[in-house]
Write a protein that holds these residues in place. Structure first.
Motif, mmCIF file in Angstrom:
data_model
loop_
_atom_site.group_PDB
_atom_site.id
_atom_site.type_symbol
_atom_site.label_atom_id
_atom_site.label_comp_id
_atom_site.label_asym_id
_atom_site.label_seq_id
_atom_site.Cartn_x
_atom_site.Cartn_y
_atom_site.Cartn_z
ATOM 1 N N ASN A 11 -51.090 69.530 32.144
ATOM 2 C CA ASN A 11 -51.837 70.318 30.297
ATOM 3 C C ASN A 11 -50.451 70.417 30.314
ATOM 4 O O ASN A 11 -51.178 70.043 28.661
ATOM 5 N N ALA A 12 -50.018 70.856 29.499
ATOM 6 C CA ALA A 12 -48.556 71.805 28.634
ATOM 7 C C ALA A 12 -48.359 70.630 28.444
ATOM 8 O O ALA A 12 -47.920 70.558 27.101
ATOM 9 N N VAL A 15 -50.767 68.231 25.954
ATOM 10 C CA VAL A 15 -50.795 69.638 24.453
ATOM 11 C C VAL A 15 -49.430 68.860 23.811
ATOM 12 O O VAL A 15 -49.523 68.263 22.805
ATOM 13 N N SER A 18 -49.430 65.413 22.463
ATOM 14 C CA SER A 18 -50.588 64.570 21.346
ATOM 15 C C SER A 18 -50.292 65.841 19.863
ATOM 16 O O SER A 18 -50.136 64.987 18.982
ATOM 17 N N LEU A 19 -49.066 66.958 20.121
ATOM 18 C CA LEU A 19 -48.897 67.724 18.600
ATOM 19 C C LEU A 19 -48.315 67.117 18.455
ATOM 20 O O LEU A 19 -48.116 66.454 16.908
ATOM 21 N N ALA A 52 -53.671 63.209 17.237
ATOM 22 C CA ALA A 52 -53.481 64.012 17.774
ATOM 23 C C ALA A 52 -54.463 64.664 19.394
ATOM 24 O O ALA A 52 -54.746 64.277 20.934
ATOM 25 N N LEU A 53 -55.632 64.346 18.772
ATOM 26 C CA LEU A 53 -56.815 63.968 19.756
ATOM 27 C C LEU A 53 -57.732 63.520 20.475
ATOM 28 O O LEU A 53 -57.128 63.168 21.792
ATOM 29 N N MET A 56 -54.720 62.964 22.995
ATOM 30 C CA MET A 56 -54.666 64.059 24.455
ATOM 31 C C MET A 56 -55.274 63.224 25.026
ATOM 32 O O MET A 56 -55.789 63.491 26.101
#
Length: 97
Positions: A11-12, A15, A18-19, A52-53, A56
């Motif tokens: 998950n990290a 994220v 995505s950032l 980004a979304l 993700m």
């Protein structure tokens, strides 16, 4: 009082990627009428947030969302259901003589 927040490494990573994608889209200069100016204009914030979304969401579907639990099973067989048929057959009550 201790508060512990466990974030699964998958998950990290999702994220973080995505950032980075959102930042790169936001910093990309616009192409068009603003490109003729002497200074480039930075990209738009909604475009970066949307990228980004979307990144993700796609990575979450590809890699799955890890929550730290093993959901394979405990190795115990579950209950088994059985269906009993009448001696005359399964449609004996539906067919009239």
């Amino acid at each position: 009082m201790n508060l512990h927040l466990y974030i699964h490494p998958v998950n990290a990573l999702i994220v973080a990627i995505s950032l980075v994608v959102g930042y790169l889209v936001w910093r990309r200069p616009r192409v068009g009428a603003a490109a003729s100016l002497s200074t480039p204009v930075a990209g738009d914030l909604p475009g970066g947030a949307g990228a980004a979304l979307a990144t993700m969401l796609i990575l979450a579907f590809l890699f799955g969302l890890g929550d730290g639990e093993n959901r394979v099973g405990d190795g115990k067989p579950g209950p088994v259901t059985t269906v009993r048929e009448s001696p005359a057959g399964p449609l004996s009550s539906a067919v009239s003589p």
